[in-house]
Design an enzyme around this catalytic site. Structure first.
Site, PDB file in Angstrom:
ATOM      1  CB  SER A   1      -6.254   1.841   4.025  1.00 52.80           C
ATOM      2  OG  SER A   1      -5.707   3.150   3.957  1.00 52.80           O
TER       3      SER A   1
ATOM      4  CE  LYS B   1      -3.009   4.304  -3.035  1.00 52.78           C
ATOM      5  NZ  LYS B   1      -1.679   3.795  -2.828  1.00 52.78           N
TER       6      LYS B   1
ATOM      7  CE  LYS C   1       4.175   9.299   1.429  1.00 53.64           C
ATOM      8  NZ  LYS C   1       4.107   7.852   1.114  1.00 53.64           N
TER       9      LYS C   1
ATOM     10  CE1 TYR D   1      -5.298  -3.067   1.682  1.00 53.20           C
ATOM     11  CE2 TYR D   1      -6.781  -1.199   1.312  1.00 53.20           C
ATOM     12  CZ  TYR D   1      -5.502  -1.729   1.370  1.00 53.20           C
ATOM     13  OH  TYR D   1      -4.426  -0.928   1.093  1.00 53.20           O
TER      14      TYR D   1
ATOM     15  CE  LYS E   1       0.125   6.650  -3.609  1.00 58.55           C
ATOM     16  NZ  LYS E   1       1.203   5.699  -3.292  1.00 58.55           N
TER      17      LYS E   1
ATOM     18  CD  GLU F   1       1.197  12.518 -13.562  1.00 63.95           C
ATOM     19  OE1 GLU F   1       1.876  11.632 -14.119  1.00 63.95           O
ATOM     20  OE2 GLU F   1       1.680  13.319 -12.737  1.00 63.95           O
TER      21      GLU F   1
HETATM   22  N1  LIG Z   1       1.026   2.403  -2.468  1.00 61.44           N
HETATM   23  C1  LIG Z   1      -0.049   1.758  -1.860  1.00 61.44           C
HETATM   24  C2  LIG Z   1      -0.818   2.666  -0.977  1.00 61.44           C
HETATM   25  O1  LIG Z   1      -0.419   3.786  -0.693  1.00 61.44           O
HETATM   26  C3  LIG Z   1      -2.140   2.142  -0.453  1.00 61.44           C
HETATM   27  C4  LIG Z   1      -2.997   3.143   0.143  1.00 61.44           C
HETATM   28  C5  LIG Z   1      -4.170   2.672   0.944  1.00 61.44           C
HETATM   29  O2  LIG Z   1      -4.736   1.570   0.822  1.00 61.44           O
HETATM   30  O3  LIG Z   1      -4.578   3.507   1.733  1.00 61.44           O
HETATM   31 MG   LIG Z   2       3.308  10.380 -13.719  1.00 57.03          MG
END
Ligand SMILES: NCC(=O)CCC(=O)O
Ligand SMILES: [Mg+2]
Length: 378
Positions: free
Chosen positions: A324, A298, A267, A363, A245, A283
């Site tokens: 998103s 992600k 973050k 989505y 992520k 990871e």
């Molecule tokens: N833990 C879930 C997310 O951070 C979603 C991020 C996104 O759709 O932008």
């Molecule tokens: Mg990890």
């Protein structure tokens, strides 16, 4: 010489073999040799022109039936995980930066699940908007058995036992700091956070969650979560690890949807640097060794190379999160009339498959499955 038609197909293997000479030896043809490595151009008496060559990749694209036969990757609605935003209100609220997405009331969440299932979507992941007064540094609301997520999970499982429900594991929706972990002196504490996440996971499992999905990026949480689940008898609950992520700007609209923007800083001490690829493999190795059942990358589109690297280095199913910001970029261009929504979305989702994703969180899940159903695909 005739141009391409179904009747050109060979009647026997020998007649399908092209001549071994580099140019046809046929006095009917007016042969104009060219110099160097240029292929020779051939013209016959009817003035048909062609360049002799044995391989013509276009033959495998000549009709829809042939294209379908040689298709390497196919997305189906069963590959999708449909993220749903939920809140405690009795009405739905539109999310301005994600046109077409809403925060659902729990009742309407069931309607949305039912509709998506009608088109073949079988798996859902829930994201709650939690009122500010319930947010604390320790995120204790994350393991309130009467909290919104456990209630939503049991509502879905009661009504649609065949659906797969995933739950997000992280403190950010419940944190008054707007971070995925417990904060002290401006730092995100790794191991204390894991302790909280394990409580959250057990609470979700008791409510009936089929798949817990830690999205927090704390080190070692997958192993701790596996042990916690097993020690409580939840050996069948799966772990979909957010393995790679990235600290990405593409999450902006999601944070609008849940009002979960970081309270301070960013973050970057826990999510990965977008510059790094090899780190994702570290990871992945760790999550696999700790007992993850599925690995996630992600965001999605800008990170297709990472999806491919994980696919080539792990035998676990790989998930991609079409996040998103990616969704909103497509929506904005569609609203401007600059892109054809159906074509661009189905292409995008197919590209995830080609890159190596088995599972796609998007989505667009319900809409894409609906388009596929309308086209008679599934
Ligand atoms: N833990 C879930 C997310 O951070 C979603 C991020 C996104 O759709 O932008
Ligand atoms: Mg990890």
């Amino acid at each position: 010489f005739t141009t391409l038609s179904p009747s050109f197909l060979p009647t026997s293997l020998s007649s399908s073999l092209p001549p071994l000479k580099s140019t046809p030896d046929n006095s009917d043809y007016d042969f104009s040799p060219t110099s160097g490595s240029q292929p020779a151009l051939i013209t016959n008496n009817n003035s048909d022109v062609w360049v002799p060559q044995r391989s013509r990749p276009r033959r495998n694209r000549k009709s829809q039936a042939v294209r379908d036969m040689v298709k390497e990757n196919l997305v189906t609605p069963a590959n999708f995980i449909y993220p749903l935003f939920i809140h405690e209100e009795s009405f739905n609220t539109a999310i301005e930066s994600m046109p077409g997405c809403e925060r659902h009331s729990l009742d309407h969440m069931l309607v949305e699940v039912e509709e998506a299932m009608r088109y073949g979507v079988k798996t859902f992941v829930l994201f709650p908007k939690v009122p500010d007064e319930l947010k604390t540094n320790l995120g204790v609301e994350a393991y309130n058995p009467n909290g919104i997520v456990p209630r939503a999970v049991s509502m879905i499982k009661d009504k649609f036992p065949e659906a797969t429900v995933c739950t997000d594991v992280a403190l950010d929706p419940y944190s008054d700091q707007g971070h995925d972990g417990v904060v002290s002196d401006g730092k995100i504490l790794n191991d204390i956070t894991i302790n909280q996440l394990c409580k959250q996971v057990i609470c979700q499992a008791r409510a009936g969650s089929d798949v817990v999905a830690p999205s927090d990026m704390m080190d070692g949480r997958v192993g701790a979560i596996r042990d916690a689940l097993d020690s409580e008898g939840f050996t069948d609950v799966s772990i979909l690890a957010y393995t790679a992520k990235y600290a990405s700007a593409y999450y902006g609209p999601f944070r609008d949807a849940l009002d979960s923007h970081p309270g301070f800083g960013d973050k970057k001490t826990y999510q990965q640097d977008p510059s790094n690829g090899r780190e994702a493999l570290i990871e992945a190795m760790l999550d696999e060794a700790e007992g993850a059942d599925m690995l996630m990358v992600k965001p999605g589109m800008p990170y297709l190379d990472i999806i491919r690297r994980l696919k080539d280095n792990s035998n676990l199913p790989i998930a991609a999160y079409h996040v998103s910001g990616e969704y909103s970029m497509l929506k904005a261009a569609v609203e401007k009339g600059w892109l054809d929504e159906k074509d661009v979305v189905l292409e995008t989702l197919t590209c995830f498959k080609r890159a190596g994703a088995d599972i796609i969180l998007t989505y667009y899940a319900k809409q894409a499955a609906k388009w596929m159903a309308e086209d008679g695909l599934y």
